[in-house]
Scaffold this motif. Structure first.
Motif: not given
Length: 716
Positions: A84-111
């Protein structure tokens, strides 16, 4: 006759039962059965008809909730009330480079989250999307693709924990149409519930569902992980409100009079996320959302196509959500009322009262700004009033028992009025008003509302040492002028700017491409690289990829299976293919080189001619499991004009890579023998030489496939 046009108005009884089967309720002043838009809709006097309309609609709500045996227990469950407080939702592709860094091979959720907070104020929940559009390139099912994420389910659990650390809830997807790939061996609701529990997710998104079946809810409950269900499409059966405490809304009419969300009216605590993935100008979306006090699906990476909010829309979303989040209790009020009476034509408001605090959300549907008096409300002795949009206190003009309020609304703009009863305190209200006042110094109309596609870059391929003659197993392709004509086969996207890929000579990515090119002489492998050839590379270099998940998955004990030496090597990533090519003194072919070697100069549809030939390719596999690829030289009738073999219909072949700020993708050529059935959402085939596939890239372990191989080229 339109009851709102009668003079004087008379009481009219509306019968909603046969006009409320869709997503939206008919607007005031429309007789039952009238269409949602017609010439002269602007003439409707909502103020004159809304009282009677609301009264009838309340009767309709009572009757419908009784009819479905409505039980609101799930809206009262503490574990689910975050929805009931979930006003902004986002569908996110795991391939988004802001979510996963393929060079560092790590998830980058904060970015990923920092970017959204900077641009439009952040999100409350995220749908981590790891399936479509790549599913169907081989026989891995939707659950396999979750396990193939970097680090497997443990890696996904760590990413979920990073979202939780930032206060963001996490949804996972489920697809009822995925019944052409490998059998899971258990019902979808059982399989996805196990993944939800394993990674600590909070909700399930039902792709293509008109209401997620209760089995998903009950299966998660049985594992001790209650979830919020959210179907992609609007709920089709009102009974599903009982266990679907959230849903998406789509395609709100753009009429002058904004629509009322049917399921928000039936259950004010039901959260709707309005979704318009392809919308470039989102003002109507945001006004519908704000008018109804619901949420938004801030979806920008659409299957690898970047549809970013314009600065104006982003800032409008930020300000609307600041208000809705601050007054979430009011937005879910059982006593909310759409079409509160306003004083200006083309301005509409909804009233949200609760616990001595009332918020009115305003939308200006006019193309011009409106100053002056906007609304009068019953005067409340001792009440305090505020213009929330501009962050300032208001002193009303008292007209008898009415308090009349004056404030400004931008063209196609928004507003919000707050009334706080005497003795009621709101935590941190002063700080909130300061924040809104600072933001209001920048009018929305001063911000750009121009949309641009995101530029792509073709990844460089270093030339090889020139060779005057072809190496063993290679064919020399003579120089020539060539009409490079190719089209992407993406299922969605129409003819969008930003779809498919952008070649260096193009101003933007687009689906269809044509260029007259001069192809210089080069050499290309007669066949795809075989398992035996790749084994020589492994033996010589001791190559082990950094991300070894799925690497040479069909080999046994470090070697090809018996009899597989002459089959194309698969389960190799783009990085693996490049490593082999560098060892061999070769490189991957440019896409136009691959096509020229396959097509020659006559524009033929297939390497052997213009008509499809079953004898030139392996047999099509329509089963649910992969079969071994054919030997690379098993179909000599499939040879190109230059004598190049096994170009089409056996395994896809890696060629070029493209990247933009958010997505990496590889162009695949030749298609494969695999055609999973039951759905048109599976990765489509591209056997024709004027078509190519685009595979979104995330990490080698997920990118590798049992139906993707490669061949090499050498500069001459």
């Amino acid at each position: 006759m339109n009851p709102a046009d009668e003079d004087p108005p008379r009481k009219t009884h509306y019968h909603f039962s046969h006009v409320t089967t869709g997503r939206y309720l008919p607007t005031p002043g429309k007789a039952p059965g009238w269409p949602f838009a017609e010439i002269g809709h602007w003439t409707i006097d909502v103020n004159a008809s809304s009282d009677d309309w609301i009264a009838s609609l309340r009767e309709w709500r009572r009757e419908h909730l009784t009819r479905i045996g409505y039980d609101d227990a799930n809206y009262r469950r503490p574990e689910l009330q975050w929805a009931q407080r979930n006003f902004v939702h986002a569908q996110m592709m795991v391939e988004d480079r802001y979510f996963y860094d393929p060079v560092a091979q790590k998830y980058t959720v904060d970015r990923y989250l920092d970017d959204l907070e900077a641009r439009y104020g952040g999100i409350d929940s995220v749908l981590i999307w790891y399936v479509y559009p790549n599913i169907g390139v081989d026989d891995r099912n939707q659950f396999d693709l979750a396990r193939d994420l970097p680090g497997g389910l443990d890696g996904l659990r760590a990413a979920v924990a990073d979202f939780h650390r930032r206060g963001v809830k996490v949804f996972l997807p489920t697809m009822p149409w995925d019944h052409g790939t490998r059998e899971q061996g258990e019902a979808d609701w059982l399989a996805v519930a196990k993944i939800v529990k394993a990674v600590g997710a909070d909700g399930i998104n039902g792709d293509t569902y008109n209401g997620v079946p209760r089995a998903f809810f009950d299966s998660c409950d049985a594992l001790g992980c209650p979830v919020v269900l959210e179907p992609e499409s609007t709920i089709s059966a009102e009974e599903q409100l009982i266990w679907n405490v959230s849903s998406w809304g789509k395609k709100a009419p753009a009429d002058v009079v904004p629509s009322v969300a049917k399921f928000k009216w039936l259950e004010p605590r039901h959260m709707i996320h309005y979704e318009n993935r392809w919308g470039r100008e989102r003002t109507n979306d945001l006004q519908y959302m704000f008018f109804n006090g619901v949420g938004y699906n801030a979806w920008e990476n659409i299957w690898g196509i970047w549809n970013q909010f314009t600065p104006r829309n982003a800032e409008a979303l930020r300000r609307c959500m600041l208000i809705e989040r601050k007054f979430a209790a009011q937005m879910t009020s059982a006593d909310w009322r759409p079409y509160a009476k306003t004083l200006q034509a083309g301005v509409f408001a909804s009233e949200f009262p609760r616990d001595g605090v009332t918020v009115w959300n305003f939308v200006n549907r006019n193309e011009y700004a409106l100053n002056g008096e906007q609304i009068d409300v019953p005067y409340r002795d001792g009440a305090r009033y505020f213009d929330l949009w501009h962050g300032v206190a208001l002193t009303p003009r008292i007209d008898g028992d009415k308090a009349v309020f004056e404030f400004a609304l931008e063209a196609h703009g928004f507003g919000a009025l707050l009334a706080v009863d005497a003795g009621v305190q709101i935590d941190a209200l002063d700080a909130f008003l300061v924040q809104m006042r600072e933001r209001a110094k920048t009018p929305l109309q001063s911000l750009s509302n121009t949309w641009h596609s995101i530029p792509q870059r073709l990844v460089a391929i270093e030339p090889t040492k020139s060779a005057a003659s072809a190496h063993d197993g290679m064919v020399t392709i003579p120089a020539g002028d060539f009409d490079f004509l190719v089209q992407g086969i993406e299922i969605e996207g129409q003819t969008w700017a930003g779809l498919d890929v952008q070649y260096p000579w193009e101003s933007s990515a687009r689906r269809s491409h044509r260029r007259r090119m001069r192809i210089e002489r080069f050499h290309i492998d007669r066949t795809p690289v075989t398992n035996a050839q790749f084994k020589k590379f492994i033996d010589a270099t001791k190559y082990v990829p950094r991300d070894a998940h799925n690497f040479l998955r069909d080999w046994k004990d470090g070697a090809p299976q018996p009899g597989w030496g002459n089959k194309p090597v698969t389960w190799v990533s783009l990085e693996d293919a490049r490593a082999y090519a560098a060892w061999a003194g070769k490189r991957l072919p440019r896409e136009w080189e691959w096509q020229y070697a396959a097509q020659g100069n006559d524009g033929r549809a297939y390497p052997w001619g213009n008509d499809w030939s079953e004898a030139a390719v392996p047999k099509t596999n329509r089963g649910r499991h992969l079969v071994p690829p054919a030997d690379v030289d098993a179909h000599p009738r499939g040879a190109s004009p230059f004598g190049v073999l096994d170009l089409v219909g056996n395994v896809w072949q890696w060629t070029d890579e493209f990247e933009d700020e958010h997505t990496r993708a590889a162009v695949l050529r030749g298609g494969s023998s695999y055609m999973p059935q039951t759905s048109h959402w599976y990765f489509p085939q591209a056997h024709r030489l004027d078509q190519h596939g685009k595979l979104l890239l995330m990490a080698p372990g997920k990118d590798r496939s049992g139906l993707i191989g490669f061949r090499c080229a050498v500069d001459a």
